[in-house]
Scaffold this motif. Structure first.
Motif, short mmCIF file in Angstrom:
data_model
loop_
_atom_site.label_atom_id
_atom_site.label_comp_id
_atom_site.label_asym_id
_atom_site.label_seq_id
_atom_site.Cartn_x
_atom_site.Cartn_y
_atom_site.Cartn_z
N THR A 24 0.70 -1.19 0.06
CA THR A 24 0.04 -0.02 -0.01
C THR A 24 0.68 1.17 0.21
N LYS A 25 2.04 1.17 0.60
CA LYS A 25 2.83 2.34 0.48
C LYS A 25 3.37 2.58 -0.82
N ARG A 26 3.89 1.28 -1.64
CA ARG A 26 4.09 1.79 -2.96
C ARG A 26 3.08 2.45 -3.87
N ILE A 27 1.86 2.09 -3.58
CA ILE A 27 0.62 2.60 -4.24
C ILE A 27 0.65 4.06 -3.73
N LYS A 28 0.68 4.55 -2.48
CA LYS A 28 0.28 5.63 -1.95
C LYS A 28 1.60 6.60 -2.66
N ASP A 29 2.74 6.15 -2.67
CA ASP A 29 3.63 6.98 -2.98
C ASP A 29 3.49 7.21 -4.61
N ALA A 30 2.77 6.30 -5.57
CA ALA A 30 2.72 6.78 -6.98
C ALA A 30 1.32 7.29 -7.24
N VAL A 31 0.33 7.49 -6.45
CA VAL A 31 -0.93 8.17 -6.86
C VAL A 31 -1.25 9.46 -5.95
N SER A 32 -2.36 10.18 -6.26
CA SER A 32 -2.45 11.40 -5.65
C SER A 32 -4.09 11.11 -5.09
#
Ligand SMILES: Cc1cc2nc3c(=O)[nH]c(=O)nc-3n(C[C@H](O)[C@H](O)[C@H](O)COP(=O)(O)OP(=O)(O)OC[C@H]3O[C@@H](n4cnc5c(N)ncnc54)[C@H](O)[C@@H]3O)c2cc1C
Ligand SMILES: Cc1cc2nc3c(=O)[nH]c(=O)nc-3n(C[C@H](O)[C@H](O)[C@H](O)COP(=O)(O)O)c2cc1C
Ligand code: SF4
Length: 390
Positions: A24-32
């Protein structure tokens, strides 16, 4: 970001708490857009950590809120110790709920969606209640009876937790330890409950001035006494292996019994560096695979391990570093091994309750594995029902 299908859900039993956080951290870092992080999040402590580590903008709770619908409110009010913890068992919500096309229920929350089960109300006639056994059935019974205003004396010969102590020994089942700690705290903090460490007999209870008895003495481990050589010093019980109370000698180990306990003991022995063979008398090991998420998860874990599984073979003799196994046609097979671990199951112990029932002029309730060997779900639910009706 939570996986949704049953195929992945069964495996969550073997996953650590918060195992999706790195994803989830990787997704959070990639989306707004906001990201909800979740899966195997059972404590406010972990939820706070995930938020402060930036694993998500929100934490989503599934089963934790079935186990305790007031989870978020208790967390907000600093009452984390009061939260009834989900033990990641998938028994009530999934095996007996979703997958059985039945209403969802929960192992640790015996009133969840039980609309026929009204809230506990104070009794008009408080009684002296004895509870024998401090496993999940006895703990739940004591708490329910005490919440009605009865005075409860709970006798436990070992320590609070019962078979949950061994059940929670493998690291992947550490979530069960939270339930043991929860029961200890709530029994200690309840002024209507005295916990007495004592191995009580039926005589002791008959001589006690009590108005009702709840018998929750659990099951008895099968020892296979009819097997030649079973008392040899190369034979150990699964319970002692799981709690690391014994040093299993040598490299090769035969685990007798291919149920859930045998499977998790075999996996624990592999973690200790052993070469393991499971010997199962039935034609299939983990025979409840179609109805139990745990059985499915262990079947996958074992198929991916070095464990060998032998089925349709009964242990007949232990001697000189080798086992004699017999198939259903009487053919013998020899298996060389350095040690044997027994995981042959448990038998119910109805005798305690039957003796009391025959000799005492008070209501006697037999609950949990003492009545019929099953799991924490039935122990908790039966204990609760017995305690609340006194
Ligand atoms: C290795 C293992 C793994 C398991 N894994 C799971 C799992 O993953 N999920 C699950 O749902 N279930 C699991 N189970 C089963 C589950 O632990 C039991 O079904 C459950 O603990 C039964 O609860 P109970 O309260 O009826 O009995 P127990 O938990 O057996 O408790 C009985 C208690 O009574 C005490 N007692 C007995 N006689 C006396 C006496 N005369 N005086 C005083 N005290 C007495 C005992 O010391 C014991 O503490 C597992 C069991 C084992 C052994
Ligand atoms: C009883 C139950 C019903 C569920 N139903 C669905 C569903 O309909 N769709 C879905 O995508 N996930 C479903 N899930 C999976 C959950 O959304 C979630 O992924 C899973 O419970 C993991 O989160 P948790 O560890 O907080 O419980 C269900 C889970 C449970 C226990
Ligand atoms: S049944 Fe087990 S996994 Fe499901 S919510 Fe209750 S404690 Fe958690």
């Amino acid at each position: 970001m939570i996986s949704g299908t049953h195929a992945t859900a069964a495996m969550e039993i073997l996953q650590p708490d918060g195992f999706n956080a790195n994803m989830t951290k990787r997704i959070k870092d990639a989306v707004s857009i906001p990201v909800f992080a979740g899966h195997n999040v059972f404590t406010p402590e972990l939820a706070e950590k995930m938020l402060s580590d930036g694993d998500g903008d929100f934490v989503a709770l599934g089963r934790a809120s079935l186990a305790d619908p007031a989870w978020a409110k208790k967390a907000q009010n600093g009452l984390a110790d009061d939260i009834t913890p989900c033990i990641n068992c998938l028994i009530g919500c999934t095996d007996r709920g979703l997958l059985a096309n039945r209403p969802i229920s929960c192992t640790v929350n015996p009133t969840l969606y039980k609309y026929e089960c009204p809230p506990i109300t104070p009794t008009q006639t408080p009684k002296n209640v004895v509870v024998i056994g401090g496993g999940p059935a006895g703990c739940e019974a004591a708490l329910a009876a005490a919440r009605r205003g009865n005075h409860v004396t709970l006798y436990e010969k070992r320590e609070i937790g019962g078979a949950m102590i061994e059940a929670s020994a493998p690291e992947n089942k550490a979530d069960i330890r939270r339930l043991i700690a929860y029961y200890k705290r709530h029994l200690d903090n309840n002024k209507n409950i005295d916990v007495v460490q004592k191995n009580v007999t039926t005589e002791d209870i008959l001589n006690e001035n009590c108005d009702a008895a709840i018998v929750a003495v659990g099951g008895r481990e099968r020892t296979l006494n009819n097997v030649n050589g079973i008392n040899s010093d190369m034979v150990f019980s699964a319970m002692s292996v799981l709690t690391h109370d014994v040093n299993v000698p040598g490299e090769s180990v035969a685990v007798i019994g291919g149920g859930i306990t045998g499977s998790e003991t075999a996996l624990e022995l592999v973690r200790m560096g052993k070469q393991v063979t499971i010997v199962e008398m039935a034609d299939q090991f983990l025979s409840n695979r179609s109805t139990s998420s745990a059985a499915q998860a262990y079947a996958v874990a074992i198929s991916q391990s070095t464990i060998k599984v032998l089925t349709s073979l009964r242990l007949e003799k232990v001697a000189d570093g080798q086992l004699t196994l017999v198939d259903k046609f009487g053919n013998e097979q020899l298996l060389k091994t350095d040690a044997v671990v027994l995981a042959a199951g448990f038998d119910a112990q109805p005798q305690f309750a039957n003796t009391l029932d025959d000799n005492a002029n008070i209501p006697v309730y037999n609950v949990g594995d003492a009545k019929r060997v099953r799991d924490i779900y039935d122990a908790v639910h039966e204990g609760f029902v017995a305690g609340r009706q006194i």
